[in-house]
Design a protein around this motif. Sequence first.
Motif, mmCIF file in Angstrom:
data_model
loop_
_atom_site.group_PDB
_atom_site.id
_atom_site.type_symbol
_atom_site.label_atom_id
_atom_site.label_comp_id
_atom_site.label_asym_id
_atom_site.label_seq_id
_atom_site.Cartn_x
_atom_site.Cartn_y
_atom_site.Cartn_z
ATOM 1 N N ARG A 12 0.836 -1.068 0.016
ATOM 2 C CA ARG A 12 -0.119 -0.126 -0.183
ATOM 3 C C ARG A 12 0.752 1.225 0.087
ATOM 4 O O ARG A 12 1.411 1.550 1.034
ATOM 5 C CB ARG A 12 -0.947 -0.160 1.287
ATOM 6 C CG ARG A 12 -2.030 0.784 1.243
ATOM 7 C CD ARG A 12 -3.272 0.447 2.144
ATOM 8 N NE ARG A 12 -4.065 1.392 2.683
ATOM 9 C CZ ARG A 12 -4.255 2.519 3.465
ATOM 10 N NH1 ARG A 12 -3.211 2.812 4.257
ATOM 11 N NH2 ARG A 12 -5.290 3.170 3.409
ATOM 12 N N LEU A 13 1.259 1.786 -1.192
ATOM 13 C CA LEU A 13 2.146 2.954 -1.260
ATOM 14 C C LEU A 13 1.385 4.446 -1.523
ATOM 15 O O LEU A 13 0.226 4.274 -2.178
ATOM 16 C CB LEU A 13 2.997 2.766 -2.669
ATOM 17 C CG LEU A 13 3.712 1.408 -2.473
ATOM 18 C CD1 LEU A 13 4.481 1.320 -3.911
ATOM 19 C CD2 LEU A 13 4.442 1.477 -1.467
ATOM 20 N N PRO A 14 1.876 5.258 -1.082
ATOM 21 C CA PRO A 14 1.225 6.591 -1.512
ATOM 22 C C PRO A 14 1.799 7.119 -2.581
ATOM 23 O O PRO A 14 2.758 7.360 -2.747
ATOM 24 C CB PRO A 14 1.932 7.583 -0.213
ATOM 25 C CG PRO A 14 3.086 6.754 0.532
ATOM 26 C CD PRO A 14 2.757 5.325 0.077
ATOM 27 N N TYR A 184 -1.415 12.911 -3.855
ATOM 28 C CA TYR A 184 -1.006 11.658 -3.361
ATOM 29 C C TYR A 184 -2.041 10.766 -2.527
ATOM 30 O O TYR A 184 -2.867 11.444 -2.056
ATOM 31 C CB TYR A 184 0.283 11.546 -2.474
ATOM 32 C CG TYR A 184 1.575 12.067 -3.265
ATOM 33 C CD1 TYR A 184 1.608 13.505 -3.867
ATOM 34 C CD2 TYR A 184 2.448 11.081 -3.248
ATOM 35 C CE1 TYR A 184 2.634 13.479 -4.353
ATOM 36 C CE2 TYR A 184 3.784 11.276 -3.837
ATOM 37 C CZ TYR A 184 3.733 12.698 -4.447
ATOM 38 O OH TYR A 184 4.989 12.858 -5.208
ATOM 39 N N GLU A 185 -2.412 9.440 -3.068
ATOM 40 C CA GLU A 185 -3.369 8.678 -2.372
ATOM 41 C C GLU A 185 -2.845 7.229 -2.255
ATOM 42 O O GLU A 185 -1.878 6.996 -2.797
ATOM 43 C CB GLU A 185 -4.679 8.478 -3.292
ATOM 44 C CG GLU A 185 -5.236 9.666 -3.887
ATOM 45 C CD GLU A 185 -6.294 9.481 -4.809
ATOM 46 O OE1 GLU A 185 -7.393 10.287 -4.771
ATOM 47 O OE2 GLU A 185 -6.131 8.926 -5.571
ATOM 48 N N PRO A 186 -3.476 6.490 -1.473
ATOM 49 C CA PRO A 186 -2.891 4.976 -1.219
ATOM 50 C C PRO A 186 -3.160 4.467 -2.309
ATOM 51 O O PRO A 186 -4.332 4.405 -2.849
ATOM 52 C CB PRO A 186 -3.833 4.617 0.200
ATOM 53 C CG PRO A 186 -4.757 5.611 0.419
ATOM 54 C CD PRO A 186 -4.308 6.522 -0.313
ATOM 55 N N ASN B 20 3.127 15.695 1.844
ATOM 56 C CA ASN B 20 3.224 14.195 1.380
ATOM 57 C C ASN B 20 3.844 13.164 2.771
ATOM 58 O O ASN B 20 3.405 12.054 2.708
ATOM 59 C CB ASN B 20 4.529 14.095 0.312
ATOM 60 C CG ASN B 20 3.996 14.722 -0.957
ATOM 61 O OD1 ASN B 20 2.798 15.070 -1.006
ATOM 62 N ND2 ASN B 20 4.616 15.015 -1.910
ATOM 63 N N VAL B 23 1.235 12.261 4.877
ATOM 64 C CA VAL B 23 0.223 11.337 4.316
ATOM 65 C C VAL B 23 1.001 9.916 4.235
ATOM 66 O O VAL B 23 0.158 8.881 4.366
ATOM 67 C CB VAL B 23 -0.126 11.732 2.718
ATOM 68 C CG1 VAL B 23 -0.680 10.689 2.024
ATOM 69 C CG2 VAL B 23 -1.280 12.723 2.981
ATOM 70 N N ASP B 24 2.331 9.860 3.806
ATOM 71 C CA ASP B 24 3.015 8.882 4.150
ATOM 72 C C ASP B 24 2.615 7.842 5.570
ATOM 73 O O ASP B 24 2.506 6.926 5.627
ATOM 74 C CB ASP B 24 4.706 8.989 3.825
ATOM 75 C CG ASP B 24 4.856 9.359 2.374
ATOM 76 O OD1 ASP B 24 3.859 9.189 1.530
ATOM 77 O OD2 ASP B 24 5.832 9.581 2.230
ATOM 78 N N ILE B 27 -0.882 6.780 5.965
ATOM 79 C CA ILE B 27 -1.074 5.447 5.191
ATOM 80 C C ILE B 27 -0.249 4.401 5.977
ATOM 81 O O ILE B 27 -0.711 3.121 5.854
ATOM 82 C CB ILE B 27 -0.409 5.737 3.741
ATOM 83 C CG1 ILE B 27 -1.506 6.477 3.005
ATOM 84 C CG2 ILE B 27 -0.316 4.310 2.817
ATOM 85 C CD1 ILE B 27 -1.267 6.976 1.397
ATOM 86 N N ALA B 33 -5.752 8.596 3.093
ATOM 87 C CA ALA B 33 -5.121 10.129 3.218
ATOM 88 C C ALA B 33 -4.914 10.557 1.619
ATOM 89 O O ALA B 33 -4.918 9.831 0.735
ATOM 90 C CB ALA B 33 -3.714 10.074 4.016
ATOM 91 N N GLN B 34 -4.496 11.796 1.620
ATOM 92 C CA GLN B 34 -4.452 12.450 0.192
ATOM 93 C C GLN B 34 -3.764 13.699 0.448
ATOM 94 O O GLN B 34 -3.961 14.501 1.480
ATOM 95 C CB GLN B 34 -5.802 12.844 -0.053
ATOM 96 C CG GLN B 34 -6.194 13.120 -1.600
ATOM 97 C CD GLN B 34 -7.478 13.594 -1.721
ATOM 98 O OE1 GLN B 34 -7.912 14.532 -1.449
ATOM 99 N NE2 GLN B 34 -8.480 12.928 -2.556
ATOM 100 N N ALA B 35 -2.460 13.908 -0.318
ATOM 101 C CA ALA B 35 -1.677 15.053 -0.058
ATOM 102 C C ALA B 35 -1.829 15.700 -1.534
ATOM 103 O O ALA B 35 -1.801 15.187 -2.614
ATOM 104 C CB ALA B 35 -0.398 14.921 0.241
#
Lengths: 406, 181
Positions: A12-14, A184-186, B20, B23-24, B27, B33-35
Amino acid sequence: MAVETKEVKWKRLPLSSNYAIAYAVKDVDVDVVSAYPITPQTTVVEKISEFIANGELDAEMIHVESEHSALSAAVGASATGARAFTATASQGLELMHEILHIASGLRMPVVMSVATRALSAPISIWNDYSDLMNARDASWVTLIAGSAQEAYDSIIQAYRIAESPEVMLPVIVAYDGYIMSHTYEPVLVPEDNTVVREFAPKNFNRFRLDVDRPMTFGTIADPKWYYEFKYQQVVAMRNAYKKVKEVDEEYREVFGRGYGVIETCCLEDADIVLLTYGGIYGTFKEAIEKLRENGKKVGVARLRLWRPFPAEDIVKTLGGAKLVVVADRAISYGARISGPVALEVMSTFYGDPDAPMIMSVIVGIGQRTVTENTVAEIVDYSFRVLERGKAPRETLYWGVRGVSYE
Amino acid sequence: MMIEIRFHGRGGQGAVTAANLLVDAAILEGKYAQAFPHFGAERRGAPVVAFARISDKPIQVHSQITNPDIVVVLDPKIFELVNVVEGLKNNGILVANSRDKPIEVNVKTYCVNATKIAKDLNLVISGWPVVNTTMLGALVKASEIVSLDSIIEAIKRSFSGKLGEANAEAARRAYMETREC
């Protein structure tokens, strides 16, 4: 082709949608990447360069001097049987336009990602779908993703669709510039990409440049034959409609995720259904779910497949509504109904005595902000239209200065 | 429940990286999450903003944040140029790189001298203290939206070796030194 369902292990990566696409290009084992930088696409190819440089992807990166050359190189590579990829946006897609038709006419299964962006002039680096909609008639299968995860999944599906013998057409995977390309999202990517490569094996059993079997591509076709070539593309597009669904269903079986050709929410007994595309669907959906909680009979749908246009599914999905509101993100200048998808939906229902009323709205031009409030305002207006029983005969330009609607 | 955060800084201070990294970290904790940056052409030195959302449920919405729950300010001088609390919810939180309460507002405000911490740890690029990881430590102290461990893990995944250590230490020190002001 039946694929065994297996247990897939995920990381599961951003990731931004741009990076998600780069990961998909790596996992699906692309052989040749040619590209020219343009905002907001550039980080797709930057990331792919990294993968090639550190040995994670065995591919040839061709740095070209323009987008016209980028797609030309991809077409040339594809003609040898290689799996080719390019990425672009906005003016870059415009500069490619001539080659768009050559790629599809030559039946080259190139896959391209488009981080959609407004067109000059005036210069806007921000999002809308003017670039993509200009490529409508270029005979490319066109998917529009709504999340970074879907962008990843769609690239993999795209090669299966493009390279299938009954299709053999290039595929665009489009998504919102900035709104998705830089968010950026998972994203779930497989720990071991073997499973992706097994799902989308390369099709070498196609006409390709081969020194042992010389062949000519791109010859002249005189009036006796040109039409037949073009009709074959018509048939290939028809086949693509079926293929897109098949591949998506198979993908769901193997990977546990699928999208269909139209995503929907809250359609049950909805009097009004909004239809849009891309990443702003999430904002629409959030707004519609809240309106539903307040008892408003309204639903929302997202067009995922733009070409071929999924007419049967449009009728099935939207046919039960009293009013369909199409929120377009590009303008076809000079047309009375200037929303490209609205036009298509209207033509789909033409002559159908049970057709819903259809209203065309433009939003998000040059990334004019679309919030949940914007959606709620459009819904409010739509209920007034429903009461009046007559949809406006011209497109509404929502949120532009100096224009308002009664 | 969804928390929306806006970062204010100057181009080059690392506001986008801060969003970022946050959010990392979220996660890593299994959250959604969202950046995203402010969607514009950013220039070094000019005021910039970046955004983040954190939630227990998948985040569908893709629009800019207008009413944040938390505002984080990386540059002490930016208060004079930008109304950083614009749209901030009444029960929101302001986290500032500032020795004292930077502006009179009716929201809970937390202060830390992030510039000093960054300088002490030699987190300086081209003469500029880079305070993003420091301010993440302050944000965690003020809000507990993710754990300090997750922030440190996220920092170490992004920066290796000594640089990772120094940035992690910056977050840790800020976590210790941040106080309501």
